[in-house]
Design a protein around this motif. Sequence first.
Motif, PDB file in Angstrom:
ATOM      1  N   UNK A   1      20.338  34.633   9.400  1.00 28.39           N
ATOM      2  CA  UNK A   1      19.426  34.046   8.607  1.00 28.39           C
ATOM      3  C   UNK A   1      18.457  35.398   7.621  1.00 28.39           C
ATOM      4  N   UNK A   2      18.159  36.154   8.591  1.00 23.86           N
ATOM      5  CA  UNK A   2      17.401  37.019   8.054  1.00 23.86           C
ATOM      6  C   UNK A   2      18.140  38.177   8.011  1.00 23.86           C
ATOM      7  N   UNK A   3      19.249  38.059   7.880  1.00 25.49           N
ATOM      8  CA  UNK A   3      19.914  39.110   6.667  1.00 25.49           C
ATOM      9  C   UNK A   3      20.371  39.064   5.648  1.00 25.49           C
ATOM     10  N   UNK A   4      20.050  37.906   5.090  1.00 20.58           N
ATOM     11  CA  UNK A   4      19.999  36.482   3.916  1.00 20.58           C
ATOM     12  C   UNK A   4      18.944  37.092   2.704  1.00 20.58           C
ATOM     13  N   UNK A   5      17.597  36.583   3.771  1.00 18.19           N
ATOM     14  CA  UNK A   5      16.231  36.882   3.332  1.00 18.19           C
ATOM     15  C   UNK A   5      15.789  38.543   3.202  1.00 18.19           C
ATOM     16  N   UNK A   6      15.970  39.392   4.262  1.00 23.47           N
ATOM     17  CA  UNK A   6      16.451  40.984   3.488  1.00 23.47           C
ATOM     18  C   UNK A   6      16.497  40.811   2.739  1.00 23.47           C
ATOM     19  N   UNK A   7      18.263  40.965   1.949  1.00 24.26           N
ATOM     20  CA  UNK A   7      18.576  41.484   0.862  1.00 24.26           C
ATOM     21  C   UNK A   7      17.834  41.125  -0.809  1.00 24.26           C
ATOM     22  N   UNK A   8      17.644  39.378  -0.121  1.00 26.45           N
ATOM     23  CA  UNK A   8      16.895  38.991  -1.049  1.00 26.45           C
ATOM     24  C   UNK A   8      15.390  39.811  -1.784  1.00 26.45           C
ATOM     25  N   UNK A   9      15.346  40.177  -0.646  1.00 23.75           N
ATOM     26  CA  UNK A   9      13.428  40.938  -0.559  1.00 23.75           C
ATOM     27  C   UNK A   9      13.272  42.362  -0.538  1.00 23.75           C
ATOM     28  N   UNK A  10      15.005  42.870  -1.372  1.00 26.03           N
ATOM     29  CA  UNK A  10      15.245  44.130  -0.989  1.00 26.03           C
ATOM     30  C   UNK A  10      14.155  45.139  -1.953  1.00 26.03           C
ATOM     31  N   UNK A  11      13.942  44.393  -2.815  1.00 25.08           N
ATOM     32  CA  UNK A  11      13.610  45.322  -3.899  1.00 25.08           C
ATOM     33  C   UNK A  11      12.401  45.215  -3.880  1.00 25.08           C
ATOM     34  N   UNK A  12      11.312  44.530  -3.022  1.00 28.09           N
ATOM     35  CA  UNK A  12      10.012  44.752  -3.045  1.00 28.09           C
ATOM     36  C   UNK A  12      10.093  45.926  -2.051  1.00 28.09           C
ATOM     37  N   UNK A  13      10.816  45.777  -1.339  1.00 28.98           N
ATOM     38  CA  UNK A  13      10.578  46.942   0.090  1.00 28.98           C
ATOM     39  C   UNK A  13       9.909  45.985   1.018  1.00 28.98           C
ATOM     40  N   UNK A  14       9.862  44.593   1.036  1.00 29.15           N
ATOM     41  CA  UNK A  14       9.502  43.704   2.496  1.00 29.15           C
ATOM     42  C   UNK A  14      10.403  42.803   3.184  1.00 29.15           C
ATOM     43  N   UNK A  15      10.260  43.325   3.898  1.00 27.15           N
ATOM     44  CA  UNK A  15      11.437  42.848   4.999  1.00 27.15           C
ATOM     45  C   UNK A  15      11.233  41.189   4.906  1.00 27.15           C
ATOM     46  N   UNK A  16      11.873  40.364   5.939  1.00 28.75           N
ATOM     47  CA  UNK A  16      11.349  39.417   6.669  1.00 28.75           C
ATOM     48  C   UNK A  16      10.947  38.586   6.828  1.00 28.75           C
ATOM     49  N   UNK A  17       9.972  39.807   7.781  1.00 30.65           N
ATOM     50  CA  UNK A  17       9.439  39.483   8.724  1.00 30.65           C
ATOM     51  C   UNK A  17       8.088  39.733   8.239  1.00 30.65           C
ATOM     52  N   UNK A  18       8.037  40.614   6.681  1.00 31.01           N
ATOM     53  CA  UNK A  18       6.888  40.948   6.467  1.00 31.01           C
ATOM     54  C   UNK A  18       6.430  40.148   5.533  1.00 31.01           C
ATOM     55  N   UNK A  19       7.040  39.552   5.111  1.00 28.03           N
ATOM     56  CA  UNK A  19       7.369  38.782   3.640  1.00 28.03           C
ATOM     57  C   UNK A  19       6.151  37.372   4.169  1.00 28.03           C
ATOM     58  N   UNK A  20       7.145  36.873   5.207  1.00 29.48           N
ATOM     59  CA  UNK A  20       6.480  35.558   6.758  1.00 29.48           C
ATOM     60  C   UNK A  20       5.034  36.112   6.943  1.00 29.48           C
ATOM     61  N   UNK A  21       4.738  37.464   7.917  1.00 31.01           N
ATOM     62  CA  UNK A  21       3.651  37.482   8.033  1.00 31.01           C
ATOM     63  C   UNK A  21       2.735  37.951   7.077  1.00 31.01           C
ATOM     64  N   UNK A  22       3.242  38.558   5.636  1.00 30.54           N
ATOM     65  CA  UNK A  22       1.963  38.211   4.090  1.00 30.54           C
ATOM     66  C   UNK A  22       1.375  36.819   4.165  1.00 30.54           C
ATOM     67  N   UNK A  23       2.694  35.682   3.806  1.00 27.45           N
ATOM     68  CA  UNK A  23       2.743  34.446   3.752  1.00 27.45           C
ATOM     69  C   UNK A  23       1.854  34.017   4.354  1.00 27.45           C
TER      70      UNK A  23
END
Length: 160
Positions: A42-64
């Motif tokens: 699951x994490x790989x899918x979110x990481x790939x989707x967010x790659x253009x922002x420079x955020x990892x899935x974990x960072x996105x979650x933390x920011x959210x």
Amino acid sequence: MVGINVTIGLPMARHPALTPTVAASVEQTCFSFAAQKAARAIGRKYDAALRSTGLSNWQFTLLMMLVRDEPPTVGTLAQHLATDRTTITANLKPLVRRGLVRIQGDAEDRRIRRVMLSDEGHTLLGEAYPLWQRAQDALGQQLGKIDQDAFRAAVNALSA
């Protein structure tokens, strides 16, 4: 040393026989293995989707987690993300360096540290959200007919 099984009076092996069959059984039944495997996929899918922002899935979650009426404390973040304060602090450092997050003392108690999303962080999170939403929708489609609410309930029960 070999002990004696007092129930049946036979010698007990110090270690169970580890065979490919036992290993396959662990792989097929272990909750931890299944959760780790699913989390990585699951994490790989979110990481790939967010790659253009420079955020990892974990960072996105933390920011959210910072999009709140009142900025959370480091301890509150750790509790909500099922981790410890040290891990949260370490993961906040690159976000602070990028100017996405600010950490400051509480207005009433300076010992308490509150974490706030900066304007830059809010803007980047706004750009990342539609990418996350597409990944979320795709995963929902991939999960298909399984009861997704039951899946989330099971995860929540384990992290409580």
